[in-house]
Enzyme design. Structure first.
Site, PDB file in Angstrom:
ATOM      1  N   ALA A  64     -10.835  -1.160 -15.495  1.00  0.00           N
ATOM      2  CA  ALA A  64     -10.994  -1.247 -14.040  1.00  0.00           C
ATOM      3  C   ALA A  64     -12.381  -1.770 -13.710  1.00  0.00           C
ATOM      4  CB  ALA A  64     -10.786   0.123 -13.391  1.00  0.00           C
ATOM      5  N   ASP A  65     -12.465  -2.456 -12.595  1.00  0.00           N
ATOM      6  CA  ASP A  65     -13.758  -2.909 -12.093  1.00  0.00           C
ATOM      7  C   ASP A  65     -13.698  -2.930 -10.571  1.00  0.00           C
ATOM      8  OD1 ASP A  65     -16.412  -4.040 -13.190  1.00  0.00           O
ATOM      9  OD2 ASP A  65     -15.939  -5.270 -11.431  1.00  0.00           O
ATOM     10  N   THR A  66     -14.793  -2.514  -9.964  1.00  0.00           N
ATOM     11  CA  THR A  66     -14.877  -2.416  -8.506  1.00  0.00           C
ATOM     12  C   THR A  66     -16.058  -3.234  -8.008  1.00  0.00           C
ATOM     13  OG1 THR A  66     -13.946  -0.182  -8.550  1.00  0.00           O
ATOM     14  CG2 THR A  66     -15.156  -0.799  -6.569  1.00  0.00           C
ATOM     15  N   LYS A  71     -12.142  -5.757 -19.854  1.00  0.00           N
ATOM     16  CA  LYS A  71     -12.450  -4.406 -20.324  1.00  0.00           C
ATOM     17  C   LYS A  71     -11.255  -3.796 -21.062  1.00  0.00           C
ATOM     18  CE  LYS A  71     -15.858  -3.418 -16.736  1.00  0.00           C
ATOM     19  NZ  LYS A  71     -16.180  -2.591 -15.559  1.00  0.00           N
ATOM     20  N   GLY A  83     -10.039  -4.030  -9.317  1.00  0.00           N
ATOM     21  CA  GLY A  83      -9.037  -4.598 -10.198  1.00  0.00           C
ATOM     22  C   GLY A  83      -8.697  -3.571 -11.255  1.00  0.00           C
TER      23      GLY A  83
END
Length: 187
Positions: A61-63, A40, A98
């Site tokens: 960001a990724d969750t 991203k 992340g």
């Protein structure tokens, strides 16, 4: 995430980027969120370069939510969302986010730094009526694990071990450290 960035005084612009969010076979949850966060951020940096804007640090960001080692993504439909909540009811699970910061004077001179934060969240028991009512509220739409801790669902959280902002979707400590390393300071 926007509210969290505002909370710590980060001046930002939202770049809507598209990346495939499928986990790779045998990919560990921490590797999965780190990879997506960096993809991203890279796509965001490419967008800035394409628009010929001054190159600034880009945060991706990724969750994800994991239980029993399995990644629970965003719910596909009502049945999937209800099943996720049933699975999480009365037990603990992990929330991983992340974060990746890409920065540089030009696209071919970028530097990338990333971090992963893990928090453990424990829910109290949930009745079928509570699960159905929560789903009907619309709050769990587009949320990892099918819930939003910063909303009404907070009443069902018994405990959090780790970063609250991570569970919301952006671990502020790691994000601020990565931005500082890229020469951008929060308040």
């Amino acid at each position: 995430r926007q509210e969290l960035l505002r909370q710590v005084g980060v001046d930002f612009e939202v770049l809507a980027v598209e990346v495939r969010e499928d986990a790779r076979p045998q990919e560990l949850p921490a590797d999965y969120v780190r990879r997506l966060a960096c993809e991203k951020a890279r796509v965001g940096m490419d967008e800035l370069a394409h628009r010929r804007l001054a190159v600034r640090p880009v945060v991706g960001a990724d969750t994800c939510v994991t239980v029993d080692g399995e990644i629970l993504g965003k719910r596909r439909d009502r049945a999937d969302g209800l099943a996720m909540l049933r699975r999480l009811a009365g037990r603990s699970h992990q929330v991983l986010t992340g974060v990746c910061v890409v920065a540089g004077a030009a696209r071919d001179q970028t530097v990338e730094h990333s971090a992963v934060n893990v928090s453990t969240v424990t829910f109290g028991p949930l009745s079928e009526q509570e699960i159905a009512a929560y789903w009907a509220s619309g709050e769990p739409a587009d949320k990892a694990g099918g819930y939003a801790i910063q909303g009404a669902f907070a009443a069902h959280v018994l405990a959090i071990a780790g970063s609250y902002s991570n569970v919301v979707g952006l671990p502020l400590h790691e994000t601020a450290a990565l931005l500082k390393g890229a020469g951008h300071r929060a308040r």
